[in-house]
Design a protein around this motif. Structure first.
Motif, PDB file in Angstrom:
ATOM      1  N   GLN A 257      67.459   3.867  26.878  1.00 20.26           N
ATOM      2  CA  GLN A 257      66.509   3.015  26.166  1.00 20.26           C
ATOM      3  C   GLN A 257      67.052   2.617  24.798  1.00 20.26           C
ATOM      4  O   GLN A 257      66.899   1.463  24.365  1.00 20.26           O
ATOM      5  CB  GLN A 257      65.177   3.746  26.030  1.00 20.26           C
ATOM      6  CG  GLN A 257      64.462   3.953  27.356  1.00 20.26           C
ATOM      7  CD  GLN A 257      63.208   4.785  27.219  1.00 20.26           C
ATOM      8  OE1 GLN A 257      63.060   5.544  26.260  1.00 20.26           O
ATOM      9  NE2 GLN A 257      62.300   4.652  28.172  1.00 20.26           N
ATOM     10  N   LEU A 258      67.722   3.563  24.122  1.00 24.34           N
ATOM     11  CA  LEU A 258      68.336   3.234  22.830  1.00 24.34           C
ATOM     12  C   LEU A 258      69.455   2.215  22.998  1.00 24.34           C
ATOM     13  O   LEU A 258      69.605   1.289  22.189  1.00 24.34           O
ATOM     14  CB  LEU A 258      68.878   4.506  22.173  1.00 24.34           C
ATOM     15  CG  LEU A 258      67.840   5.493  21.626  1.00 24.34           C
ATOM     16  CD1 LEU A 258      68.528   6.757  21.133  1.00 24.34           C
ATOM     17  CD2 LEU A 258      67.036   4.853  20.506  1.00 24.34           C
ATOM     18  N   ASP A 259      70.241   2.369  24.078  1.00 28.87           N
ATOM     19  CA  ASP A 259      71.310   1.411  24.330  1.00 28.87           C
ATOM     20  C   ASP A 259      70.750   0.012  24.561  1.00 28.87           C
ATOM     21  O   ASP A 259      71.315  -0.991  24.090  1.00 28.87           O
ATOM     22  CB  ASP A 259      72.128   1.843  25.555  1.00 28.87           C
ATOM     23  CG  ASP A 259      72.954   3.092  25.282  1.00 28.87           C
ATOM     24  OD1 ASP A 259      73.153   3.411  24.092  1.00 28.87           O
ATOM     25  OD2 ASP A 259      73.393   3.736  26.256  1.00 28.87           O
ATOM     26  N   ALA A 260      69.627  -0.050  25.305  1.00 25.47           N
ATOM     27  CA  ALA A 260      69.009  -1.351  25.549  1.00 25.47           C
ATOM     28  C   ALA A 260      68.524  -1.982  24.248  1.00 25.47           C
ATOM     29  O   ALA A 260      68.690  -3.193  24.022  1.00 25.47           O
ATOM     30  CB  ALA A 260      67.847  -1.192  26.537  1.00 25.47           C
ATOM     31  N   LEU A 261      67.909  -1.186  23.371  1.00 29.23           N
ATOM     32  CA  LEU A 261      67.446  -1.704  22.083  1.00 29.23           C
ATOM     33  C   LEU A 261      68.629  -2.166  21.220  1.00 29.23           C
ATOM     34  O   LEU A 261      68.561  -3.218  20.564  1.00 29.23           O
ATOM     35  CB  LEU A 261      66.651  -0.620  21.350  1.00 29.23           C
ATOM     36  CG  LEU A 261      65.266  -0.292  21.924  1.00 29.23           C
ATOM     37  CD1 LEU A 261      64.669   0.899  21.183  1.00 29.23           C
ATOM     38  CD2 LEU A 261      64.336  -1.496  21.801  1.00 29.23           C
ATOM     39  N   ASN A 262      69.704  -1.380  21.236  1.00 36.13           N
ATOM     40  CA  ASN A 262      70.882  -1.770  20.456  1.00 36.13           C
ATOM     41  C   ASN A 262      71.497  -3.058  20.977  1.00 36.13           C
ATOM     42  O   ASN A 262      71.939  -3.912  20.199  1.00 36.13           O
ATOM     43  CB  ASN A 262      71.924  -0.646  20.492  1.00 36.13           C
ATOM     44  CG  ASN A 262      71.503   0.557  19.666  1.00 36.13           C
ATOM     45  OD1 ASN A 262      70.768   0.408  18.687  1.00 36.13           O
ATOM     46  ND2 ASN A 262      71.947   1.736  20.052  1.00 36.13           N
ATOM     47  N   ALA A 263      71.510  -3.204  22.312  1.00 38.58           N
ATOM     48  CA  ALA A 263      72.052  -4.436  22.886  1.00 38.58           C
ATOM     49  C   ALA A 263      71.192  -5.635  22.515  1.00 38.58           C
ATOM     50  O   ALA A 263      71.700  -6.719  22.198  1.00 38.58           O
ATOM     51  CB  ALA A 263      72.142  -4.297  24.404  1.00 38.58           C
ATOM     52  N   GLN A 264      69.875  -5.434  22.555  1.00 34.90           N
ATOM     53  CA  GLN A 264      68.966  -6.504  22.175  1.00 34.90           C
ATOM     54  C   GLN A 264      69.159  -6.885  20.712  1.00 34.90           C
ATOM     55  O   GLN A 264      69.206  -8.072  20.350  1.00 34.90           O
ATOM     56  CB  GLN A 264      67.521  -6.071  22.415  1.00 34.90           C
ATOM     57  CG  GLN A 264      66.495  -7.134  22.074  1.00 34.90           C
ATOM     58  CD  GLN A 264      65.077  -6.625  22.263  1.00 34.90           C
ATOM     59  OE1 GLN A 264      64.894  -5.474  22.609  1.00 34.90           O
ATOM     60  NE2 GLN A 264      64.117  -7.479  22.036  1.00 34.90           N
ATOM     61  N   LEU A 265      69.300  -5.884  19.855  1.00 39.13           N
ATOM     62  CA  LEU A 265      69.524  -6.142  18.434  1.00 39.13           C
ATOM     63  C   LEU A 265      70.863  -6.839  18.212  1.00 39.13           C
ATOM     64  O   LEU A 265      70.974  -7.747  17.374  1.00 39.13           O
ATOM     65  CB  LEU A 265      69.490  -4.815  17.667  1.00 39.13           C
ATOM     66  CG  LEU A 265      69.691  -4.895  16.150  1.00 39.13           C
ATOM     67  CD1 LEU A 265      68.594  -5.744  15.500  1.00 39.13           C
ATOM     68  CD2 LEU A 265      69.707  -3.502  15.539  1.00 39.13           C
ATOM     69  N   ASN A 266      71.877  -6.423  18.971  1.00 35.14           N
ATOM     70  CA  ASN A 266      73.191  -7.052  18.858  1.00 35.14           C
ATOM     71  C   ASN A 266      73.132  -8.530  19.229  1.00 35.14           C
ATOM     72  O   ASN A 266      73.699  -9.398  18.542  1.00 35.14           O
ATOM     73  CB  ASN A 266      74.179  -6.312  19.761  1.00 35.14           C
ATOM     74  CG  ASN A 266      75.597  -6.801  19.588  1.00 35.14           C
ATOM     75  OD1 ASN A 266      76.122  -6.863  18.474  1.00 35.14           O
ATOM     76  ND2 ASN A 266      76.224  -7.172  20.700  1.00 35.14           N
ATOM     77  N   ASP A 267      72.428  -8.838  20.348  1.00 31.73           N
ATOM     78  CA  ASP A 267      72.270 -10.239  20.754  1.00 31.73           C
ATOM     79  C   ASP A 267      71.534 -11.046  19.692  1.00 31.73           C
ATOM     80  O   ASP A 267      71.900 -12.183  19.378  1.00 31.73           O
ATOM     81  CB  ASP A 267      71.517 -10.322  22.081  1.00 31.73           C
ATOM     82  CG  ASP A 267      72.393  -9.915  23.266  1.00 31.73           C
ATOM     83  OD1 ASP A 267      73.607  -9.765  23.066  1.00 31.73           O
ATOM     84  OD2 ASP A 267      71.846  -9.751  24.372  1.00 31.73           O
ATOM     85  N   ALA A 268      70.456 -10.433  19.129  1.00 37.18           N
ATOM     86  CA  ALA A 268      69.672 -11.147  18.112  1.00 37.18           C
ATOM     87  C   ALA A 268      70.499 -11.406  16.854  1.00 37.18           C
ATOM     88  O   ALA A 268      70.448 -12.509  16.272  1.00 37.18           O
ATOM     89  CB  ALA A 268      68.419 -10.342  17.777  1.00 37.18           C
ATOM     90  N   ASN A 269      71.261 -10.405  16.441  1.00 30.48           N
ATOM     91  CA  ASN A 269      72.099 -10.589  15.247  1.00 30.48           C
ATOM     92  C   ASN A 269      73.160 -11.666  15.465  1.00 30.48           C
ATOM     93  O   ASN A 269      73.443 -12.470  14.578  1.00 30.48           O
ATOM     94  CB  ASN A 269      72.767  -9.266  14.868  1.00 30.48           C
ATOM     95  CG  ASN A 269      71.784  -8.266  14.284  1.00 30.48           C
ATOM     96  OD1 ASN A 269      70.748  -8.669  13.721  1.00 30.48           O
ATOM     97  ND2 ASN A 269      72.078  -6.981  14.404  1.00 30.48           N
ATOM     98  N   ASN A 270      73.746 -11.668  16.659  1.00 32.79           N
ATOM     99  CA  ASN A 270      74.737 -12.705  16.960  1.00 32.79           C
ATOM    100  C   ASN A 270      74.120 -14.094  16.939  1.00 32.79           C
ATOM    101  O   ASN A 270      74.720 -15.058  16.434  1.00 32.79           O
ATOM    102  CB  ASN A 270      75.379 -12.438  18.326  1.00 32.79           C
ATOM    103  CG  ASN A 270      76.288 -11.225  18.315  1.00 32.79           C
ATOM    104  OD1 ASN A 270      76.770 -10.814  17.254  1.00 32.79           O
ATOM    105  ND2 ASN A 270      76.523 -10.633  19.479  1.00 32.79           N
ATOM    106  N   GLU A 271      72.908 -14.194  17.489  1.00 33.05           N
ATOM    107  CA  GLU A 271      72.236 -15.505  17.510  1.00 33.05           C
ATOM    108  C   GLU A 271      71.861 -15.949  16.107  1.00 33.05           C
ATOM    109  O   GLU A 271      72.008 -17.128  15.740  1.00 33.05           O
ATOM    110  CB  GLU A 271      70.992 -15.419  18.406  1.00 33.05           C
ATOM    111  CG  GLU A 271      70.265 -16.738  18.594  1.00 33.05           C
ATOM    112  CD  GLU A 271      71.130 -17.759  19.314  1.00 33.05           C
ATOM    113  OE1 GLU A 271      70.822 -18.964  19.182  1.00 33.05           O
ATOM    114  OE2 GLU A 271      72.093 -17.367  20.014  1.00 33.05           O
TER     115      GLU A 271
END
Length: 404
Positions: A257-271
């Motif tokens: 679940q933490l990995d999923a949140l980090n991936a989501q945050l990574n995508d948002a930061n990139n965007e």
């Protein structure tokens, strides 16, 4: 007597070895102790008992437990509880009908010294008695081989102490016992019993003075050997023990679940970085650039993440961005593409293809719940991939508005 006990013990072991060969092997695991009201049981048995009096020792009596002056049939009942898979207690009452080797003939005590005096039916030595004991039990099958709820046979030695009363002679004595309880599983709640025990009590069980019979004081005790066959029934809602929670698995789930949140945050930061860069370098005229920016924004995929080998969305907050895209699609009559993925590091290619299809279908159903016409939704499945790093980020489905 010793020979009979050895024969019965060997018979018990031979039966149990046959039963064990049919068991389905399972891995050992630790168990969590249940509440006080769990793992209670009741037992009911028919008994065969052979009695041996201290007073008969100077006489040449036959030692066979099958002789009519020794043998007696009776009953036993017990209630008990297992506190762990290996340790239990039970309160047991047995007896009711027994034999006194010395006995009565009518109202007169008969002092029989040799077997030749047991003639015909003239010798009547039946008594009424009961034996009440508290016994500690050790389930060696669970203790040595590990707890297994599917085990057919359990080997349970026990020992106990209590009181015995000869109701016919109005005598009381302290008593002790040791034995082996064998149980065979019939159903989850019902087991077949074979219980073999050796009992002894004080010398006055038959109300006689040893000097009267042997001419000297004997140091041993009155004793009896009992074989019982019957049933054990488990009480209560809980039977057996639950497996201790797998802490490593729980940690892995939380990490996913933490990995999923980090991936989501990574995508948002990139965007955010991409959009900020576009705004910083936005040329004239503004209207054309803004239109292109909006177009690029709405066609950028939104990720929805899943846990390892799961088709349920890991974090429902992922649907916030999906809802925004769904709203734009409805207002502008646009179509949506949902693409499912799995990570290539786990599972077979066939399983990962199925998993990516189910993840795409799961997100598509969420879009339908948001009001999107099913005809406007297209799904695709890419199977196991390694597009993103770390590999856990590939456990996802993407949602994007398609080009018109």
């Amino acid at each position: 007597m010793k020979k009979i006990m050895v024969v019965l013990a060997l018979a018990s072991f031979s039966l149990t070895s046959m039963a064990q060969e049919e068991e389905t092997p399972t891995l050992k695991h630790s168990v969590a102790t249940n509440s006080f009201w769990s793992n209670w049981f009741v037992q009911a048995n028919g008994t065969y008992t052979a009695f041996y009096s201290n007073e008969e020792k100077p006489a040449d009596y036959s030692k066979s437990p099958f002789k009519h002056f020794r043998r007696s049939f009776g009953l036993s009942v017990a209630v008990g509880k297992w506190f762990t898979p290996g340790l239990g207690l039970r309160t047991k009452l047995n007896g009711f009908w027994g034999k006194s080797v010395l006995g009565y003939e009518g109202d007169e005590r008969v002092g029989v010294i040799t077997p030749k005096n047991y003639v015909g039916e003239s010798y009547c030595n039946s008594i009424k008695y009961f034996n009440l004991q508290e016994q500690a039990m050790l389930n060696l099958s669970n203790m040595l081989a590990g707890y297994n709820p599917d085990r057919v046979w359990n080997f349970i030695p026990y020992a106990g102490a209590g009181v015995v009363r000869n109701c016919s002679y109005n005598t009381w004595e302290l008593a002790a016992s040791a034995g082996i309880l064998n149980t065979w599983k019939l159903t989850d709640r019902l087991k077949l019993n074979l219980d073999l025990s050796y009992n002894l009590c004080g010398d006055d069980f038959e109300g006689e003075d040893s000097k009267t019979w042997g001419g000297h004081e004997n140091s041993s005790h009155d004793r009896w050997f009992t074989a019982e066959v019957g049933l054990t029934f488990a009480l209560g809602k809980t039977i057996g023990w639950n497996k201790v929670p797998d802490v490593d698995a729980l940690k892995a789930l939380n990490q996913a679940q933490l990995d999923a949140l980090n991936a989501q945050l990574n995508d948002a930061n990139n965007e955010i970085g991409r959009l900020r860069n576009m705004l910083d370098n936005m040329p004239e005229p503004q209207t054309t650039v803004i239109d292109n920016t909006v177009k690029e924004f709405i066609t950028t995929p939104v990720s929805v993440f899943f846990n390892l080998d799961k088709t349920e969305i890991a974090v429902l907050k992922d649907l916030v961005n999906v809802r925004a895209l769904a709203k734009f699609a409805k207002e502008n009559n646009r179509s949506i593409l949902v693409t499912g993925y799995a990570d290539s590091a786990t599972g077979s290619a066939k399983h990962n293809q199925w998993l990516s299809e189910k993840r795409a279908e799961r997100v598509a159903n969420e879009l339908i719940n948001m009001g999107i016409d099913p005809s406007k939704i297209t799904t695709a499945a890419k199977g196991g991939v390694e597009i993103l790093t770390p590999i856990d980020f590939n456990r996802r489905a993407t949602v994007q508005i398609t080009e018109e």
